[in-house]
Write a protein that holds these residues in place. Structure first.
Motif, PDB file in Angstrom:
ATOM      1  N   ALA A  52      12.561 -13.573  21.375  1.00  0.00           N
ATOM      2  CA  ALA A  52      12.000 -12.224  21.348  1.00  0.00           C
ATOM      3  C   ALA A  52      12.477 -11.466  20.106  1.00  0.00           C
ATOM      4  N   ASP A  53      11.950 -10.291  19.914  1.00  0.00           N
ATOM      5  CA  ASP A  53      12.399  -9.415  18.837  1.00  0.00           C
ATOM      6  C   ASP A  53      13.869  -9.057  19.060  1.00  0.00           C
ATOM      7  N   PRO A  54      14.716  -9.192  18.010  1.00  0.00           N
ATOM      8  CA  PRO A  54      16.155  -8.942  18.171  1.00  0.00           C
ATOM      9  C   PRO A  54      16.519  -7.542  18.665  1.00  0.00           C
ATOM     10  N   SER A  55      15.602  -6.608  18.545  1.00  0.00           N
ATOM     11  CA  SER A  55      15.895  -5.237  18.973  1.00  0.00           C
ATOM     12  C   SER A  55      15.669  -5.011  20.461  1.00  0.00           C
ATOM     13  N   THR A  56      15.233  -6.061  21.167  1.00  0.00           N
ATOM     14  CA  THR A  56      14.862  -5.889  22.578  1.00  0.00           C
ATOM     15  C   THR A  56      15.923  -6.434  23.527  1.00  0.00           C
ATOM     16  N   TRP A  57      15.865  -5.969  24.779  1.00  0.00           N
ATOM     17  CA  TRP A  57      16.743  -6.485  25.820  1.00  0.00           C
ATOM     18  C   TRP A  57      16.371  -7.909  26.209  1.00  0.00           C
ATOM     19  N   VAL A  58      15.105  -8.269  26.018  1.00  0.00           N
ATOM     20  CA  VAL A  58      14.697  -9.645  26.306  1.00  0.00           C
ATOM     21  C   VAL A  58      15.474 -10.617  25.420  1.00  0.00           C
ATOM     22  N   TYR A  59      15.620 -10.266  24.158  1.00  0.00           N
ATOM     23  CA  TYR A  59      16.394 -11.080  23.211  1.00  0.00           C
ATOM     24  C   TYR A  59      17.833 -11.223  23.695  1.00  0.00           C
ATOM     25  N   PHE A  60      18.388 -10.120  24.156  1.00  0.00           N
ATOM     26  CA  PHE A  60      19.763 -10.126  24.685  1.00  0.00           C
ATOM     27  C   PHE A  60      19.900 -11.099  25.856  1.00  0.00           C
ATOM     28  N   PHE A  61      19.023 -10.984  26.833  1.00  0.00           N
ATOM     29  CA  PHE A  61      19.129 -11.827  28.016  1.00  0.00           C
ATOM     30  C   PHE A  61      18.775 -13.284  27.718  1.00  0.00           C
ATOM     31  N   GLN A  62      17.882 -13.504  26.748  1.00  0.00           N
ATOM     32  CA  GLN A  62      17.602 -14.887  26.343  1.00  0.00           C
ATOM     33  C   GLN A  62      18.877 -15.580  25.874  1.00  0.00           C
ATOM     34  N   HIS A  63      19.662 -14.895  25.065  1.00  0.00           N
ATOM     35  CA  HIS A  63      20.896 -15.477  24.538  1.00  0.00           C
ATOM     36  C   HIS A  63      21.973 -15.610  25.618  1.00  0.00           C
ATOM     37  N   VAL A  64      22.009 -14.660  26.533  1.00  0.00           N
ATOM     38  CA  VAL A  64      23.025 -14.708  27.588  1.00  0.00           C
ATOM     39  C   VAL A  64      22.788 -15.894  28.528  1.00  0.00           C
ATOM     40  N   VAL A  65      21.534 -16.126  28.919  1.00  0.00           N
ATOM     41  CA  VAL A  65      21.262 -17.184  29.900  1.00  0.00           C
ATOM     42  C   VAL A  65      21.041 -18.559  29.268  1.00  0.00           C
ATOM     43  N   GLN A  66      21.000 -18.616  27.929  1.00  0.00           N
ATOM     44  CA  GLN A  66      20.682 -19.876  27.263  1.00  0.00           C
ATOM     45  C   GLN A  66      21.545 -21.063  27.710  1.00  0.00           C
ATOM     46  N   PRO A  67      22.860 -20.925  27.855  1.00  0.00           N
ATOM     47  CA  PRO A  67      23.661 -22.085  28.276  1.00  0.00           C
ATOM     48  C   PRO A  67      23.199 -22.698  29.601  1.00  0.00           C
ATOM     49  N   LEU A  68      22.806 -21.848  30.541  1.00  0.00           N
ATOM     50  CA  LEU A  68      22.318 -22.322  31.837  1.00  0.00           C
ATOM     51  C   LEU A  68      20.884 -22.826  31.732  1.00  0.00           C
ATOM     52  N   TRP A  69      20.069 -22.102  30.980  1.00  0.00           N
ATOM     53  CA  TRP A  69      18.654 -22.436  30.800  1.00  0.00           C
ATOM     54  C   TRP A  69      18.503 -23.844  30.224  1.00  0.00           C
ATOM     55  N   TYR A  70      19.404 -24.211  29.325  1.00  0.00           N
ATOM     56  CA  TYR A  70      19.350 -25.506  28.652  1.00  0.00           C
ATOM     57  C   TYR A  70      19.309 -26.656  29.659  1.00  0.00           C
ATOM     58  N   TYR A  71      20.141 -26.569  30.683  1.00  0.00           N
ATOM     59  CA  TYR A  71      20.227 -27.666  31.641  1.00  0.00           C
ATOM     60  C   TYR A  71      19.048 -27.697  32.603  1.00  0.00           C
ATOM     61  N   PHE A  72      18.686 -26.557  33.132  1.00  0.00           N
ATOM     62  CA  PHE A  72      17.595 -26.545  34.099  1.00  0.00           C
ATOM     63  C   PHE A  72      16.239 -26.721  33.426  1.00  0.00           C
ATOM     64  N   GLY A  73      16.167 -26.465  32.123  1.00  0.00           N
ATOM     65  CA  GLY A  73      14.935 -26.671  31.367  1.00  0.00           C
ATOM     66  C   GLY A  73      14.897 -27.990  30.634  1.00  0.00           C
ATOM     67  N   ASP A  74      15.791 -28.922  30.971  1.00  0.00           N
ATOM     68  CA  ASP A  74      15.845 -30.246  30.351  1.00  0.00           C
ATOM     69  C   ASP A  74      15.922 -30.151  28.824  1.00  0.00           C
ATOM     70  N   GLY A  75      16.887 -29.360  28.351  1.00  0.00           N
ATOM     71  CA  GLY A  75      17.110 -29.236  26.918  1.00  0.00           C
ATOM     72  C   GLY A  75      16.360 -28.098  26.257  1.00  0.00           C
TER      73      GLY A  75
END
Length: 242
Positions: free
Chosen positions: A177-200
């Motif tokens: 997402a655009d770096p100025s948004t909260w979506v960008y923030f939450f994308q980065h926060v959940v990425q470690p978990l997202w990686y596994y459940f999204g098969d990489g």
């Protein structure tokens, strides 16, 4: 927000320690057997919500048919065959995916779309499709795949290699997402978990930058907001001509 984001990303990463250990021990391969079941159900929902966007994107496929020939499509990371219904009747399809456990769902999708000719299913990663000859296909399709390949640049080089001159790479990908948004923030926060459940899968990739630098002669790319959950709402859609 950067320090705040890094802090919470580190917290989530620490909570994922058991998953890191499972991956290190090679036990994550078990999930690859289960993932096709999960993706099959998700793909049905995704196609319903993105039907119009996919239909709009793939409407141009026939324009890349060689005069007097049949359109040949190679799909990278074909998964469960969720794109087959959008391909023009009579075209030849080569399916590739690194996960052989998708084959069961591919056969089901093939049976439901017998207007197409299925040439073969190749178990291969996007980065290494050496069994496919140079300049041998008219179109390469890549949807929701560049988020999970290990090397985006190499995957695009492979797509460029197997496309004939004047052929095109069609893509539809969720992106950062655009770096100025909260979506960008939450994308980065959940990425470690997202990686596994999204098969990489990496929800934080700026995939458009790789496409812009991939050496295609023409790039038609648009940023859109998909009617999906906030984390994967930002998408890019379009095609790149060799």
């Amino acid at each position: 927000m950067t320090l705040f984001m890094k802090f919470w990303s580190s917290v989530v990463n620490a909570l994922c320690l058991p998953l890191h250990v499972i991956h290190a021990l090679g036990l994550y391969e078990i999930y690859k057997r289960i993932f096709p079941i999960y993706l099959y159900r998700i793909s049905i929902c995704y196609n319903k919500k993105m039907h119009d966007k996919k239909k709009e994107l793939f409407r141009s496929l026939s324009e890349f048919t060689k005069p007097g020939g049949r359109l040949t499509i190679l799909e990278i990371g074909c998964g469960t065959g969720a794109n087959f219904e959008f391909y023009p009747p009579g075209c030849k399809v080569i399916c590739t995916d690194p996960n052989p456990h998708f084959e069961k769902y591919l056969k089901k999708s093939m049976g439901e779309n017998d207007q197409l000719t299925y040439e073969r299913f190749v178990v291969a990663s996007g980065e290494d499709m050496g069994s496919v000859e140079d300049e041998s296909v008219d179109v390469v399709v890549c949807t929701l795949v560049l988020c999970s390949v290990v090397d985006v640049q190499q995957t695009l080089r492979e797509a460029h290699r197997i496309l004939r001159p004047g052929g095109a790479l069609f893509f539809l990908e969720h992106v950062a997402a655009d770096p100025s948004t909260w979506v960008y923030f939450f994308q980065h926060v959940v990425q470690p978990l997202w990686y596994y459940f999204g098969d990489g899968c990496e929800v934080i990739r700026e995939t458009w930058k790789y496409l812009e630098d991939a050496g295609f002669s023409d790039l038609k790319l648009r940023h859109i907001e998909a009617p999906l959950t906030a984390l994967i709402k930002p998408h890019i859609i379009g095609y790149a001509v060799k």
